[in-house]
Structure formats: C-alpha cells, structure tokens
Design a protein around this motif. Structure first.
Motif, mmCIF file in Angstrom:
data_model
loop_
_atom_site.group_PDB
_atom_site.id
_atom_site.type_symbol
_atom_site.label_atom_id
_atom_site.label_comp_id
_atom_site.label_asym_id
_atom_site.label_seq_id
_atom_site.Cartn_x
_atom_site.Cartn_y
_atom_site.Cartn_z
ATOM 1 N N VAL A 217 0.870 -1.177 0.000
ATOM 2 C CA VAL A 217 0.000 0.000 0.000
ATOM 3 C C VAL A 217 0.902 1.221 0.000
ATOM 4 O O VAL A 217 0.775 2.104 0.825
ATOM 5 C CB VAL A 217 -0.970 0.015 1.195
ATOM 6 C CG1 VAL A 217 -1.940 -1.104 1.067
ATOM 7 C CG2 VAL A 217 -0.246 -0.111 2.502
ATOM 8 N N GLY A 225 -2.881 4.962 3.671
ATOM 9 C CA GLY A 225 -1.554 4.401 3.845
ATOM 10 C C GLY A 225 -1.232 4.063 5.281
ATOM 11 O O GLY A 225 -1.975 4.383 6.195
ATOM 12 N N THR A 315 -6.640 -3.448 1.686
ATOM 13 C CA THR A 315 -6.764 -2.757 0.393
ATOM 14 C C THR A 315 -7.996 -1.853 0.376
ATOM 15 O O THR A 315 -7.955 -0.773 -0.192
ATOM 16 C CB THR A 315 -6.846 -3.753 -0.778
ATOM 17 O OG1 THR A 315 -7.674 -4.831 -0.394
ATOM 18 C CG2 THR A 315 -5.495 -4.267 -1.147
ATOM 19 N N VAL A 318 -7.156 1.368 2.069
ATOM 20 C CA VAL A 318 -6.324 2.249 1.259
ATOM 21 C C VAL A 318 -7.124 2.864 0.119
ATOM 22 O O VAL A 318 -7.024 4.058 -0.153
ATOM 23 C CB VAL A 318 -5.125 1.455 0.697
ATOM 24 C CG1 VAL A 318 -4.317 2.311 -0.246
ATOM 25 C CG2 VAL A 318 -4.260 0.973 1.826
ATOM 26 N N GLU A 319 -7.959 2.041 -0.521
ATOM 27 C CA GLU A 319 -8.705 2.553 -1.662
ATOM 28 C C GLU A 319 -9.684 3.637 -1.256
ATOM 29 O O GLU A 319 -10.052 4.485 -2.054
ATOM 30 C CB GLU A 319 -9.463 1.405 -2.348
ATOM 31 C CG GLU A 319 -8.586 0.664 -3.327
ATOM 32 C CD GLU A 319 -9.220 -0.623 -3.787
ATOM 33 O OE1 GLU A 319 -10.428 -0.799 -3.598
ATOM 34 O OE2 GLU A 319 -8.481 -1.461 -4.338
ATOM 35 N N ASP B 60 -6.948 -0.235 -8.334
ATOM 36 C CA ASP B 60 -5.555 -0.078 -7.919
ATOM 37 C C ASP B 60 -4.858 1.061 -8.647
ATOM 38 O O ASP B 60 -3.678 1.296 -8.439
ATOM 39 C CB ASP B 60 -4.785 -1.394 -8.094
ATOM 40 C CG ASP B 60 -4.712 -1.820 -9.552
ATOM 41 O OD1 ASP B 60 -5.266 -1.101 -10.391
ATOM 42 O OD2 ASP B 60 -4.118 -2.863 -9.839
#
Lengths: 367, 390
Positions: A217, A225, A315, A318-319, B60
């Motif tokens: 990340v 983060g 994830t 972070v997204e 992503d």
C-alpha cells in the motif's frame, strides 16, 4: 455478476472559481495566514484580526481541497517562508510548489504535502522489504523508497546462535539466507546522507517471511496508507476458526499477513518454566533454525480465507483513503466478518472490493 | 510469448498463492470468485477530438485510455475486374450500381487488414518492445481475425475509412494489461461514430456535417442495449455484432480463473488470451443450425483467436525444502545428487515452478469455459454495453 462497472465520480469537490477564492483570501489577515492561491493578488495586512479569525477556518477548509501542481506559484509575497515541497526560484521571491499535493501552512511556513510520495526511511522504522539484488557481502532491499536499502551480511542473525562468527563460507552461501525475491521484515539501523537506509534483522522479531500474503500500500499521503504507530506488528485471533494471524504493517507501506506459527521451542518454553529460563540465553540458537526456511507450514483453508479477508480489509482501507494501523485493521476486520455474515453468500464471502469496500469504509467512518 | 516483466515473488509467497488458488473453490488473494473481474470505472466519449474514446480504470490505479480516429483514404486499386475508373465512378454509372447493389447486397463490401492501425503505448516500455508489439498484435488480431470488422470501414469501391486506434496505458503496468486494454478498446469502438455518408455510389465521399446524425460504427439495438438487464431476460438477444474482447484466463490445478492479477498470474500453470465476439442474429441462423433447438440464454459467441501466454511462473526460482536447506541445518556437504532429488519430489509448502507444456484437457476446459453460453463473456459484454450507453 462477474463484472461491476461503475460510473466515474469526481474524487474531490470541484475547484472553486478563482474570484471566490480571491475574495476569501483577501479577507484574511496575514497573521492568521491568508494565502493567495492564484498568485496574482497581493497579501493584505490591514484587516481586523477578529474577522480574519472567522475566515481562517473557511480558507483552510477550502485550501484543504486545493491541489497545487509542480511549478505552480503559491505566492510571491516575501513574508512567507518556504517549507517542504516548495522552492524559490532564484532572483524572485515567488514560492513555487515542487510536488503535486495539498498546501498546508504553519504560521509563516508554507509547505505542500504530496498526494503520493515514496517512503522516507527513518532510523528505527520497522519495514517490510524484498530482496532485489544479492551482492558479495550485502543484499539490496526494495523498501519502497527512492533508493534501495542495503542489508549487510553482518546485520543478520546467522543460524547457530549469537556468538557465531561470520566466515567466508557464509559469504559464499549468501543466497541460502536471502535470495532474490525473498521478503523480510527488518528495522532501519542507519541512514546515509543521500537518504539510503541500512537495515538489520538482529532480533527474533525480524527475518524472512513465509506462510502468508504480501500487499503493498505504498505511496503515503492523501490520508491513506500506513502510518507510524506504537505497534506495527501484532497477532490477532481470526474469526470462523481461522486461528491466529500475524499482521506486519511496514512503515514503508508494505504489509505482510500470515498465519501465526509457534516455533516448537517457544511452545516448549511456555509449557515448562524451567526450560524457559534456560531458553532465554540460547533462544536465538534454537529459533534461528527456522529463520531462513522458505517452506510453508501446513495452512488450513479457514486460515487462508481469513488471511485473504484481512488483505481485503487493508486494500479497502487504502482505496477509500483511510489510514492503515492496528486499530483500523482490527475494527475493519470485525466489520468485514459481520458484513459477510449478513451477505448472501454467508461467512465464506471474503470479497471486499468495489462497493463492499466503500460500505466497509463508511461503517468505519461512522463508528 | 512472455507475459510481462519478471515478477519478483519469494518462493514462500508463490507456494502460498498456489496452494490457496488450487483449493476448491479457490481463495483468491483479493477475495474474488474465480469468474469475477476486478471492479472498474469506465466512461466513454472523453476525448472530444476523436470519433470514439473510452477510459477504464481499476481500483488499484491502473488506467487506460483509447482514442479512435477515422480518416478517409483512397483504396489502393489493383488491376482486375473490380477496378473502378473515374469515368465510370461518376453519375453516369449510377444506374448500373444500383442494379448491382440490389443483386449482391452487402457482398460487394470488402475490407483489408491495413485499414486498421493500432498503436499501444505502455509507460516504461519502448514502443518497439516485444511485449508492447505483441499486445498490439494480439489486440488487432482479434479485431481483424474474422474480416467482418474491416468491412465496416468500406465506403465505396474507391474509398474507405482508415481507423487509427491509439491505446495508452496511463499508469505503470501493475498487472498484465491485456484485459484492461482490450476492454477499453471494446468500449471505445462501441462509442465510435463515423460521419453519415451523403454521396452515393463510387463518387468522392461527401459527408453530413451534423454530428448528431452520425451513425455508430457498431449500430445499436433500439431499446435493449440501454438496459443490460432486459437483454438477459429476452431469450433471443437482438444485439448485433459487437467488437471483440480478449480475455485473460488462467488455470491453476483444476481451477479456471478469469482476469488474474499479477500475483495470481505468477503461479499460473497455463495462461491463455482468448478473443471472442458476440455474433449477430443473422449469423446465428447461418451457423447454429444444430443448436437452434436449444434454449437461447445468451448470445452466440464466436472464437476469434487463442494465444498462449507464457506465465511468469516458469521463470521463478524453486523453493528449497527445509530438508535441503543448509541454513536450516542440513549438512553443508550435501552432494548435488541429493539436492536434485529434493527438488524433484514435491514437498508440501515448497514452491515448484510448473514444468512442461499445457495439458490439452486444461486448454480445452479453458476455452469451453470462455465460450459458455450465458457465461462470463456474455455478462461482460452486457456490462460493457451498459457502461457505454449509461
């Protein structure tokens, strides 16, 4: 549905019209720090401070969404000092942004926080790294920084205990410890002047990683983060019979999630206290036998599922621009387990991408 | 063909990934089901200067933009019976032409592969890099394989459209970009419009200025295309031919996995790039005589091309079992013979790169799965159609 296609959405509120901004900034007093974001209006210092203080909050809230780009002149008023992420071109007083990011100011100091940045190592940071190069007496490790970190052969625990002397044989067999591609958890021991880091793994906590999955990340900034926190490594009890799971959040944004494995020696230690006392001194000797193994232990399906779920949580955090630390990951994980319970597929449903991730983030923000 | 840059993963990671992907059902590292694609954000018509454009981005941050530009080009004339001389092409020959058209219908349209020019740009790679060139070849091959697409570019016997497809990957390639580029190209082609032709016959082409009247390169069906849910409920899908899509499919053990991420591809036993297209109903009646009795739950799919992708798993270093690991305590003096033995026999939890070619059964199963009626491809095509019109 095997595919979900979403319509694009604006990631930030649209930029305000320059005139509106100018009117707000011209109202602020210099002490509170009004910044002319367009660079074409002079700073004013004659405003009453009472009014200015009210306006400061509004300026800051709009400025928080204001993104400056490299080369953009922030202000040409000489009263401001330049901070990180800015520079002053010679023979002028104009402060120019050198990165793309949000502008922050502290009294008279202007700095720009980049939207994405590489990891800047600091001594004592716990990092997860990947070996990219093997040299004669050291490894070069990718830690997501601008440069590769180096891990000298003298900075690892050699199998056979703390008193073991490093020999030429070890240098020749350097790949038996770490080869290209291997993941390891280490600590930053020293920094070079150019920002390069020297790592060490001289602790039982550090060493080669196995039995799990890796997720990067990288790119701190923008709210998401991994952040430096008190605990970067912890063991947690997974739901649905997943057993114990280790999570390593490297400060550099590399995350490792793996099944918790009790070393046989440590298991023996807990059972008999007399052995434990004897074990303290030669613990490294006994533990280090598994230290450089690249063979996974037997991992149950349930454990794999929960590890994948944890990876999904990281994830998703972070997204959706949430910080990644122990508190958030643990809460997010429990939330994800709850979400799976009520979902159509049942508790085995571990998918946390797209809308599920947003749902999870919304639940975490609300709590 | 080599799939992408070398993937650097540790043997322990590879062993873990392979073990979790070989389970039934497989546990993918991002929690998707085997046939599930990564969620993506898509929009069309983003570039005003093009005939059609699209942008797709993954969560992503991988993002691709495709722009389609069309240009009128004079068709190279070869001496032969179909050679058109300027004198004939004028108004004088109109009467004959109409008679011909009535007789032959569309048959007189023909296409040429050189009418489509495709460039792929991937940051960090040279444009003559073998990977980039291969991607471009694979994408254009899918377009041109059945010759139907180039026929759409035919204007008259003397002129044709030349189509320039510029495919740009904006982000660094975090995973093998083929599916992303293919989906984006598909969307861009769906949104491509060419000016309406006003001239007739073999005259110099003359076009309508009104952009709103410009027809789509891939004509849309009236109502069903706007709501993808309704197309699935209607049994005979009225959708016309769609641009092809190229899907990346891989197999690990007995599992077939769609849209693999980089890590998943790194442990693949076999990886295939399969190009398919949905057929128009007219084609269906032509070819699907035997299948007419079956209940039609999706569109007829037509296989255009298959390419094997060399998965990076073959290039990875094998893991060392504890028994053979000198750092683990195995004697230093192990002869080469025992080391080789340890490598040859499978130890649980130790990564062994796949050896040998793909098994024919596996390849067959992969293609079968892709071509399944009402399966993954159908839903992907429907979703893309919805993304374009919505």
């Amino acid at each position: 549905m095997p595919i979900t296609i979403l319509a694009p959405r604006p990631s930030r509120p649209t930029r305000k019209h320059p005139q509106e901004d100018a009117s707000v900034t011209s109202d602020t007093d210099s002490e509170a720090g009004g910044v002319d974001l367009d660079g074409d209006l002079p700073m004013t210092t004659t405003r009453p401070s009472k009014r200015a203080r009210l306006n400061t909050t509004t300026t800051q809230s709009t400025a928080a969404f204001e993104i400056v780009t490299p080369g953009e002149i922030i202000t040409d008023d000489p009263q401001w000092m330049r901070g990180h992420g800015t520079y002053v071109t010679p023979s002028t007083t104009a402060i120019t942004s050198s990165v793309a990011g949000t502008m922050t100011r502290t009294n008279k100091l202007l700095s720009v926080r980049p939207l994405r940045a590489r990891y800047t190592p600091e001594v004592g940071d716990l990092v997860v790294g990947r070996i990219v190069e093997v040299q004669a007496k050291r490894w070069r490790v990718d830690v997501g920084s601008t440069q590769l970190a180096s891990l000298p052969l003298s900075a690892i625990n050699l199998p056979g205990g703390i008193l073991r002397k490093r020999t030429e044989t070890d240098e020749l067999q350097i790949r038996t410890f770490f080869a290209e591609g291997d993941l390891l958890v280490a600590e930053v021991q020293q920094l070079f002047a150019d920002g390069g880091a020297v790592l060490h793994t001289r602790s039982l906590k550090y060493g080669k990683l196995r039995n799990g999955v890796f997720v990067a990340v990288s790119g701190t900034g923008g709210g998401g983060g991994v952040v430096r926190s008190r605990r970067q490594v912890w063991t947690m009890e997974a739901a649905n019979g997943g057993g114990l799971v280790d999570v390593v959040l490297g400060v550099n944004g590399y995350v490792w999630i793996s099944k918790h494995v009790e070393t046989p020696e440590a298991g023996a230690d807990s059972s008999s206290s007399s052995k434990a006392a004897a074990g303290i001194t030669n613990m490294e000797e006994s533990v280090s036998t598994t230290m450089y193994s690249s063979q996974n232990d037997r991992i149950e399906v349930e454990a794999m599922r929960e590890i994948a779920r944890l990876r999904g949580v990281v994830t998703a955090l972070v997204e959706n621009g949430l910080r990644v630390d122990e508190d958030m990951v643990v809460r997010g994980y429990h939330e994800a387990v709850e979400m799976a319970m009520v979902s159509a597929e049942g508790p085995d449903d571990i998918y946390l991408g797209g809308e599920r991730g947003q749902q999870l983030a919304a639940a975490l923000r609300g709590a | 063909m080599a799939s992408s840059q070398h993937v650097l993963l540790s043997p322990a990671e590879l062993a873990y990934l392979h073990a979790s992907l070989s389970l039934t059902p497989p546990i993918r590292p991002d929690g998707r089901s085997p046939t599930q694609f990564r969620p993506l954000v898509a929009e069309t018509g983003i570039l005003p200067g093009t005939n059609g454009s699209a942008r797709i981005c993954f969560a992503d941050g991988t993002e691709a933009i495709v722009g389609v530009k069309a240009e009128v080009e004079r068709t190279a004339q070869r001496p032969g019976e179909e050679t058109v001389f300027l004198e004939e092409g004028g108004a004088g020959g109109d009467g004959d032409d109409e008679e011909e058209e009535a007789g032959q219908g569309l048959d007189k349209r023909k296409g040429d592969a050189s009418w489509v020019e495709m460039t792929v740009e991937i940051p960090g790679l040279r444009d003559d890099d073998s990977g980039t060139a291969f991607l471009a070849a694979m994408l254009s091959e899918a377009l041109l394989a059945d010759g139907e697409f180039a026929k759409r570019l035919w204007i008259n016997r003397r002129f044709h459209w030349k189509l320039y497809l510029d495919i740009i990957l904006i982000s660094p390639p975090l995973s093998y970009p083929l599916p992303l580029l293919s989906l984006t190209t598909h969307l861009a082609l769906l949104s491509t419009r060419l000016p309406r032709l006003k001239s007739e016959g073999d005259e110099d082409p003359f076009f309508d200025d009104d952009w709103a009247a410009a027809p789509y390169l891939f004509p849309r069906t009236t109502s069903s295309s706007s709501t993808p849910s309704s197309t699935t409920t209607k049994s005979p899908t009225p959708a016309a031919t769609r641009p092809p899509i190229t899907l990346l499919v891989m197999a690990v053990g007995n599992n077939i996995i769609f849209d693999p991420s980089k890590e998943e591809l790194a442990v693949a036993d076999v990886a295939l790039a399969v190009s398919v297209t949905g057929l128009s109903p007219s084609h269906e009646t032509e070819t699907g005589g035997g299948t007419a009795g079956e209940k039609q739950t999706g569109r007829n799919l037509r296989l255009l091309s298959i390419r094997t992708i060399d998965p990076p798993s073959r290039l990875t270093a094998p893991g060392v079992a504890n028994a053979a690991n000198t750092a683990y305590g195995a004697s230093n003096g192990t002869s080469n013979g025992t080391q080789k033995m340890a490598e040859a026999e499978a130890v649980e939890g130790v990564w062994r790169p796949p050896r040998g070619g793909a098994k024919r059964m596996v390849l067959g199963a992969l293609v079968q799965k892709v071509l399944e009626r009402g399966g993954v491809v159908d839903e992907v095509l429907d979703a893309l159609e919805g993304a374009d019109s919505g």
